[in-house]
Scaffold this active site. Structure first.
Site, mmCIF file in Angstrom:
data_model
loop_
_atom_site.group_PDB
_atom_site.id
_atom_site.type_symbol
_atom_site.label_atom_id
_atom_site.label_comp_id
_atom_site.label_asym_id
_atom_site.label_seq_id
_atom_site.Cartn_x
_atom_site.Cartn_y
_atom_site.Cartn_z
ATOM 1 N N SER A 127 0.849 -1.192 0.000
ATOM 2 C CA SER A 127 0.000 0.000 0.000
ATOM 3 C C SER A 127 0.881 1.236 0.000
ATOM 4 O O SER A 127 2.023 1.198 0.492
ATOM 5 C CB SER A 127 -0.889 0.009 1.251
ATOM 6 O OG SER A 127 -1.580 1.242 1.378
ATOM 7 N N TYR A 140 -1.907 -0.601 10.459
ATOM 8 C CA TYR A 140 -1.981 -0.873 9.023
ATOM 9 C C TYR A 140 -0.708 -0.406 8.326
ATOM 10 O O TYR A 140 -0.120 -1.145 7.525
ATOM 11 C CB TYR A 140 -3.208 -0.179 8.436
ATOM 12 C CG TYR A 140 -3.448 -0.490 6.979
ATOM 13 C CD1 TYR A 140 -4.023 -1.705 6.599
ATOM 14 C CD2 TYR A 140 -3.114 0.416 5.980
ATOM 15 C CE1 TYR A 140 -4.246 -2.005 5.260
ATOM 16 C CE2 TYR A 140 -3.334 0.132 4.644
ATOM 17 C CZ TYR A 140 -3.900 -1.080 4.292
ATOM 18 O OH TYR A 140 -4.117 -1.379 2.964
#
Length: 243
Positions: A127, A140
């Site tokens: 990501s 995350y």
């Protein structure tokens, strides 16, 4: 199109979004596609919950029994829970690291004997939050940054055995989860216009746009590419904010 003819692939988290699009493209290219997730998929599904550390070994054992081969591993399954470091419980921290980082590590470890047989390719779905951060995403971000590091390490250690390992770092992609979030807002059209402005291409991405790049990395067309993290974000990370 048959660039994946004779290949066996595993895609995790393929019930929707980027995983679903990737599995479909691999199958269209001639691959036999297994998918692993908690729900169903359109290919050869294996029910798996990657918050369970035992799941990767079970998934790979089933593929070894049913196919005896694995050429492509796409680590796409992931989870994100919001909260600052003070708001993040230890359980939420562990869950995100388990699903986003430890599960890919275990899948790669269990898959390596099969992957090295024919010179396999691994693609991890990281990501842009492994490179920067949105607010309230400490676990995350940490997990995706770790996945990027794992990608490089696997490429270095197993390149001599013919195994390549790369990662993609998507930005805002119109997955069902993101689309549902936008639709839940009071003024979805305004939000779409605002988020479009932070992208030089003036829009968000489609799952298929990420899937096409994943499939290129998995293919022999990328045979000299390994250890790389590719940002797919419509230019978002390249654009400075206004003063």
């Amino acid at each position: 199109m048959s660039r994946f003819a004779g290949k066996v692939a595993l895609v995790t988290g393929a019930s929707s979004g980027m995983g679903q699009a990737t599995a479909a493209m691999l199958a269209d290219g001639g691959a036999r596609v297994f998918t692993a997730q908690r729900g169903a998929s359109e290919h050869e599904p294996i029910i798996a919950d990657f918050s369970d550390p035992a799941a990767p070994e079970a998934v790979l054992a089933e593929i070894a029994e049913r196919a005896g081969q694995l050429d492509i591993l796409i680590n796409n399954a992931g989870v994100m829970r919001e909260g600052t470091v003070e708001e993040t419980s230890l359980d939420d921290w562990y869950t995100q690291l388990q699903v986003n980082l430890t599960a890919p590590f275990l899948l790669i470890r269990e898959a390596m004997p099969l992957l090295r047989k024919g010179g396999g390719s691994i693609v991890n779905v990281g990501s842009i939050e492994g490179l920067g951060s949105n607010p309230r995403h400490p676990a995350y971000c940490a997990s995706k940054a770790g996945l990027h590091g794992l990608t490089r390490a696997v490429a270095v250690d197993h390149g001599p055995e013919g195994v390549r390992c790369n990662a993609v770092a998507p930005g805002w992609i119109d997955t069902p989860l993101n689309v549902a979030f936008i639709e839940s807002l009071g003024d979805p059209d305004r939000f779409r216009a605002e988020i479009g402005r932070i992208h030089p291409v003036r829009r968000t991405g489609a799952p298929e746009e990420v899937a096409r790049f994943i499939c290129w990395l998995a293919s022999d067309d990328a045979s000299f590419v390994t250890g790389q993290i590719y940002t797919i974000d419509g230019g978002r990370m390249a654009q400075l904010s206004l003063p």
